[in-house]
Design a protein around this motif. Structure first.
Motif, PDB file in Angstrom:
ATOM      1  N   GLU A  90      -7.191  10.215 -55.705  1.00 42.19           N
ATOM      2  CA  GLU A  90      -7.653   8.859 -55.749  1.00 42.19           C
ATOM      3  C   GLU A  90      -8.823   9.004 -56.991  1.00 42.19           C
ATOM      4  OE1 GLU A  90      -6.850   6.131 -54.526  1.00 42.19           O
ATOM      5  OE2 GLU A  90      -5.705   6.728 -53.085  1.00 42.19           O
ATOM      6  N   ASP A 148      -6.781   9.309 -59.947  1.00 37.91           N
ATOM      7  CA  ASP A 148      -6.170   7.946 -60.709  1.00 37.91           C
ATOM      8  C   ASP A 148      -7.371   7.108 -61.229  1.00 37.91           C
ATOM      9  OD1 ASP A 148      -3.864   8.723 -59.722  1.00 37.91           O
ATOM     10  OD2 ASP A 148      -4.057   7.474 -57.731  1.00 37.91           O
ATOM     11  N   ASN A 157      -7.536   5.963 -65.149  1.00 37.34           N
ATOM     12  CA  ASN A 157      -7.720   4.726 -65.115  1.00 37.34           C
ATOM     13  C   ASN A 157      -8.819   4.073 -66.146  1.00 37.34           C
ATOM     14  OD1 ASN A 157      -5.270   3.702 -64.093  1.00 37.34           O
ATOM     15  ND2 ASN A 157      -6.295   3.487 -62.019  1.00 37.34           N
TER      16      ASN A 157
END
Length: 131
Positions: free
Chosen positions: A26, A29, A33
């Motif tokens: 996470e 990610d 992003n």
């Protein structure tokens, strides 16, 4: 009638997941992003290099770190919506904002209170109250 739970996550489930700690992916990610180098992102999340190394081995973040990852992801989603693209939202979060007294939103969002200020500013921008 069908008794399917559907896809909606209950708040309790989310809190449970945060307490257990999010998977390290996470964080990866979020990093991709935000398009930030990990060594710039982790200090904002209150994670030292040594801690990051330990988390990668354990493959889990602790509750506080998970909470901040979710907070940053939420802000990125909000900024992307208001700025009408992920790219623009990302740029906004990484740039000094007059509305925050010249602070960078991501650095401001290290605390929950700061994150709320950033969300409030995005709300004002969205309503065209403040540019």
């Amino acid at each position: 009638g069908s008794s399917g739970t559907g896809k909606s996550f209950s708040v309790a489930k989310i809190i449970q997941a945060l307490k257990a700690g999010l998977p390290v992916r996470e964080l990866d990610d979020l990093r991709s992003n935000l398009d930030l180098p990990m060594d710039r992102l982790v200090p904002m999340l209150g994670i030292s290099k040594a801690t990051l190394h330990r988390r990668k081995n354990a493959r889990r973040l602790d509750a506080a770190e998970s909470d901040r990852v979710v907070r940053f992801a939420r802000l990125l989603g909000r900024a992307a919506t208001v700025m009408e693209s992920l790219d623009a939202g990302r740029r906004w979060l990484s740039s000094r904002q007059v509305g925050l007294g010249g602070a960078v939103p991501l650095e401001y969002a290290e605390t929950e209170v700061g994150a709320r200020e950033v969300e409030n500013l995005l709300g004002r921008i969205e309503c065209g109250v403040y540019s």
